[in-house]
Design a protein around this motif. Structure first.
Motif, short mmCIF file in Angstrom:
data_model
loop_
_atom_site.label_atom_id
_atom_site.label_comp_id
_atom_site.label_asym_id
_atom_site.label_seq_id
_atom_site.Cartn_x
_atom_site.Cartn_y
_atom_site.Cartn_z
N VAL A 252 0.66 -1.23 -0.05
CA VAL A 252 0.10 0.06 0.02
C VAL A 252 0.96 1.42 -0.03
CG1 VAL A 252 -1.74 1.38 1.26
CG2 VAL A 252 -1.92 -1.19 1.13
N GLY A 253 1.97 1.37 0.98
CA GLY A 253 2.55 2.58 1.00
C GLY A 253 4.14 2.37 0.71
N ILE A 254 5.05 3.23 0.65
CA ILE A 254 6.32 3.15 0.50
C ILE A 254 7.07 3.55 1.79
CG2 ILE A 254 8.24 4.09 -0.78
CD1 ILE A 254 6.46 4.65 -3.25
N MET B 250 14.46 6.58 -0.77
CA MET B 250 14.18 5.10 -1.45
C MET B 250 12.68 5.19 -1.96
SD MET B 250 17.04 3.70 -1.04
CE MET B 250 16.58 1.86 -1.49
N GLY B 251 11.90 6.29 -2.27
CA GLY B 251 10.69 6.19 -2.71
C GLY B 251 10.28 6.36 -3.91
N THR B 252 11.29 6.16 -4.90
CA THR B 252 11.06 6.26 -6.44
C THR B 252 11.05 4.65 -7.11
OG1 THR B 252 11.93 8.51 -6.73
CG2 THR B 252 11.61 7.05 -8.74
N TYR C 242 10.55 16.02 1.28
CA TYR C 242 10.20 15.74 2.70
C TYR C 242 8.88 14.76 2.72
CZ TYR C 242 13.36 19.58 4.12
OH TYR C 242 14.34 20.36 4.23
N ALA C 243 8.08 14.89 1.30
CA ALA C 243 6.88 13.94 1.57
C ALA C 243 7.09 12.77 1.08
CB ALA C 243 5.70 14.91 0.66
N THR C 244 6.19 11.98 1.62
CA THR C 244 6.03 10.30 1.22
C THR C 244 5.71 10.44 -0.06
OG1 THR C 244 5.40 9.93 3.32
CG2 THR C 244 5.31 8.17 1.89
N SER C 245 6.22 9.27 -1.13
CA SER C 245 5.90 9.20 -2.27
C SER C 245 4.43 8.64 -2.51
CB SER C 245 6.92 8.14 -3.01
OG SER C 245 8.32 8.53 -2.81
N MET C 246 3.96 8.82 -3.73
CA MET C 246 2.68 8.44 -3.94
C MET C 246 2.58 6.80 -3.83
SD MET C 246 0.80 8.72 -7.76
CE MET C 246 0.61 10.44 -7.51
N SER C 247 1.38 6.51 -3.38
CA SER C 247 1.10 4.94 -3.18
C SER C 247 1.14 4.28 -4.65
CB SER C 247 -0.10 4.69 -2.62
OG SER C 247 -0.53 3.39 -2.48
N PRO C 248 2.00 3.24 -4.58
CA PRO C 248 1.89 2.50 -5.96
C PRO C 248 0.65 2.11 -6.54
CG PRO C 248 3.58 1.56 -4.27
CD PRO C 248 2.60 2.37 -3.62
N PRO C 249 -0.48 1.47 -5.76
CA PRO C 249 -1.55 1.12 -6.45
C PRO C 249 -2.46 2.56 -6.93
CG PRO C 249 -1.51 0.17 -4.26
CD PRO C 249 -0.52 0.93 -4.34
N VAL C 250 -2.05 3.65 -6.05
CA VAL C 250 -2.75 4.76 -6.84
C VAL C 250 -2.01 5.26 -8.01
CG1 VAL C 250 -2.95 7.33 -6.30
CG2 VAL C 250 -3.28 5.73 -4.43
#
Length: 552
Positions: free
Chosen positions: A193-195, A202-204, A399-407
């Protein structure tokens, strides 16, 4: 639905509305030499007769009674505040501790006056929980209040099959799970769900890269970058583009995210009248002539901030003239297409597609995936140099968390659907149906005698109610008929500009629209809100002709 009302509230919390001397909002389009210049440059040019936007005035007695109503409400509000302060009436809102009362108020006492005394009395008119997908029809949780809408309790009963004219589901793609969403489920199982990381760490993921390439292809630009939140796309990235010594020229009705981003940047901000090209040119000319205040040095950058479709007025930006001004004065242009991308234009590519403007003429293209694409997040697009700069300097990327992969997969799936890369023409048909539904619904409301704001091609349709007592009454009566509509009043609108706001979807059928129109017509007579000077159509036979254009 609740967000729609809150979104509208933020719009006017930051900017006061201004009107022309004739009393109408200053959004009327003007023809000038700039239009001719745009045509002579060889660019495809849209018929500007379609840019005529309706800002009809209400009768004088309606405005007088509206101000009297707010005056009486304010008078009783001050009286009740006096009684609360001295303990004669219980205060249900947040208050400072006794030892803090003589210092700066924590809860901004004066600014909360309206919400304490008026807004809380009408806030239950729509922002209530839904318990289904926000499709053409949805289910609502019933709630009641035992203390005049200060607090609510839920009865456990569900109001089923409410017609949805309140969410920004323009293409009708916010649906329950079906087989077409199989790829989203597969991505969920593969990536989770999340990264738990930012884009710069490591969020790309490869899904983000695939999405960004597809967005760039869809917009016909060199590169794009996606973010996990639409609001933050503006608020956290404008400071990466301008700063101290720069000038921002902002439309007075811009969204709160644009205003917040502009303020955080540290740049000087000047507002121009809504869609008023003459006022914008005056500000540009003065900025060039006089430069920065006191030192009179040239501005480092001049950035024009506008939106594609304005979510409270339903107006469309006068893009060809703004592009002409931007070129003439060597300024930069940033356009927020949150409500226009996917919703207007022959191929759903927003206001650039609508007017036939070259994407290279706009420096920064911004949009969101939370409306037409039934997901969430946003994007910035343009030249590769711009996107490379944002990857290193964007607060959101750092600073912000990456977009959720399912989204991300949901957006990829729907972008391919709209672009026809799925091998069908269903996406194009959705866009065309939305345009037909929009024009049909607007025309019928005008013929009934309502005052309607905005451009004929805008799927956001404000219906003016004016008086505060009619705001909640309009929504409650329609809800009894199982029709969900957003209603908003001051301070989300001008004091004498309370309105209901219909959001049209491509999935609305003729039968659904006619059902809503019939109920709205009945409410208009019951509440006496048919204020248009033009009155009802003298040719009712045209109604049937218009209906015939709609597909079921």
């Amino acid at each position: 639905m609740a967000n729609a009302g809150g979104d509208a509230f933020c719009n006017r919390t930051f900017h006061n509305h201004k009107k022309q001397s004739d009393g109408s909002p200053s959004g009327n389009c003007r023809k000038s030499g700039m239009v001719k210049e745009a045509q002579e440059n060889g660019k495809p040019h849209f018929n500007h007769e379609l840019m005529v936007e309706s800002f009809e005035e209400a009768p004088l007695h309606v405005i007088v009674f509206t101000y009297l109503s707010y005056g009486l409400l304010s008078l009783f509000g001050y009286l009740r505040d006096f009684l609360r302060y001295h303990g004669f009436e219980k205060c249900n809102s947040a208050v400072e501790r006794e030892q803090q009362r003589d210092f700066v108020p924590l809860y901004q006492d004066f600014e909360n006056f309206y919400s304490r005394n008026v807004y809380l009395r009408i806030r239950d008119s729509w922002n209530r929980p839904i318990c289904s997908a926000p499709d053409v029809r949805f289910d609502l949780m019933e709630r009641v209040s035992d203390d005049y809408n200060w607090t609510f309790r839920y009865t456990g009963r569900i109001i089923k099959d409410v017609i949805n004219l309140s969410s920004y589901n323009y293409l009708g793609l916010a649906l329950k799970y079906d087989d077409s969403m199989r790829t989203v489920k597969d991505v969920l199982e593969t990536y989770g769900v999340g990264i738990g990381s930012t884009r710069c760490e490591m969020g790309t993921l490869d899904k983000h890269k695939e999405l960004e390439d597809l967005v760039a292809k869809f917009l016909n630009v060199e590169a794009a970058m996606v973010f996990g939140m639409g609001f933050a796309t503006n608020a956290m990235n404008i400071p990466a583009l301008v700063g101290k010594g720069c000038l921002i020229l902002s439309d007075e009705l811009n969204h709160a995210s644009l205003i917040l981003g502009a303020r955080l940047s540290g740049a000087t901000i000047r507002t121009f009248k809504h869609n008023d090209m003459q006022n914008l040119e005056e500000l540009l000319r003065d900025a060039i002539i006089y430069g920065q205040p006191r030192i009179h040095r040239a501005w480092k950058k001049i950035l024009i901030l506008v939106e594609g479709i304005y979510s409270m007025e339903g107006t469309i930006v006068n893009l060809p003239q703004i592009v002409a001004l931007k070129k003439k004065y060597k300024a930069y242009l940033y356009i927020d297409e949150a409500h226009s991308i996917g919703a207007i234009g022959p191929t759903g590519r927003g206001v650039l597609d609508y007017f036939g403007v070259d994407p290279g003429d706009v420096d920064v293209l911004m949009g969101t995936f939370s409306k037409s694409f039934a997901a969430f997040g946003g994007y910035l697009a343009g030249k590769k140099e711009l996107v490379d700069h944002l990857r290193a300097h964007s607060h959101s990327a750092v600073y912000a968390t990456s977009m959720s992969p399912p989204v991300a997969e949901q957006i990829i799936r729907l972008l391919k659907f709209v672009m026809g890369l799925d091998g069908t023409r269903q996406g194009l048909q959705k866009i065309q149906q939305l345009a037909k539904n929009t024009r049909y619904f607007r025309q019928r409301l005008k013929e009934m005698g309502f005052i309607i704001y905005g451009n004929d091609d805008s799927p956001i349709i404000p219906l003016l109610l004016y008086m505060p007592s009619k705001i909640s009454a309009f929504a409650r009566h329609l809800l009894k008929k199982k029709i969900g509509v957003v209603v908003v009043g001051f301070p989300a609108t001008p004091l004498a500009g309370a309105r209901a706001r219909f959001s049209i979807s491509a999935s609305h059928t003729k039968e659904i629209l006619d059902t809503v129109l019939e109920a709205t017509n009945e409410m208009g007579d019951l509440l006496n809100v048919k204020y248009s000077h033009q009155g009802k159509s003298a040719r009712p036979e045209l109604h049937g002709e218009t209906r015939f254009e709609l597909n079921d």
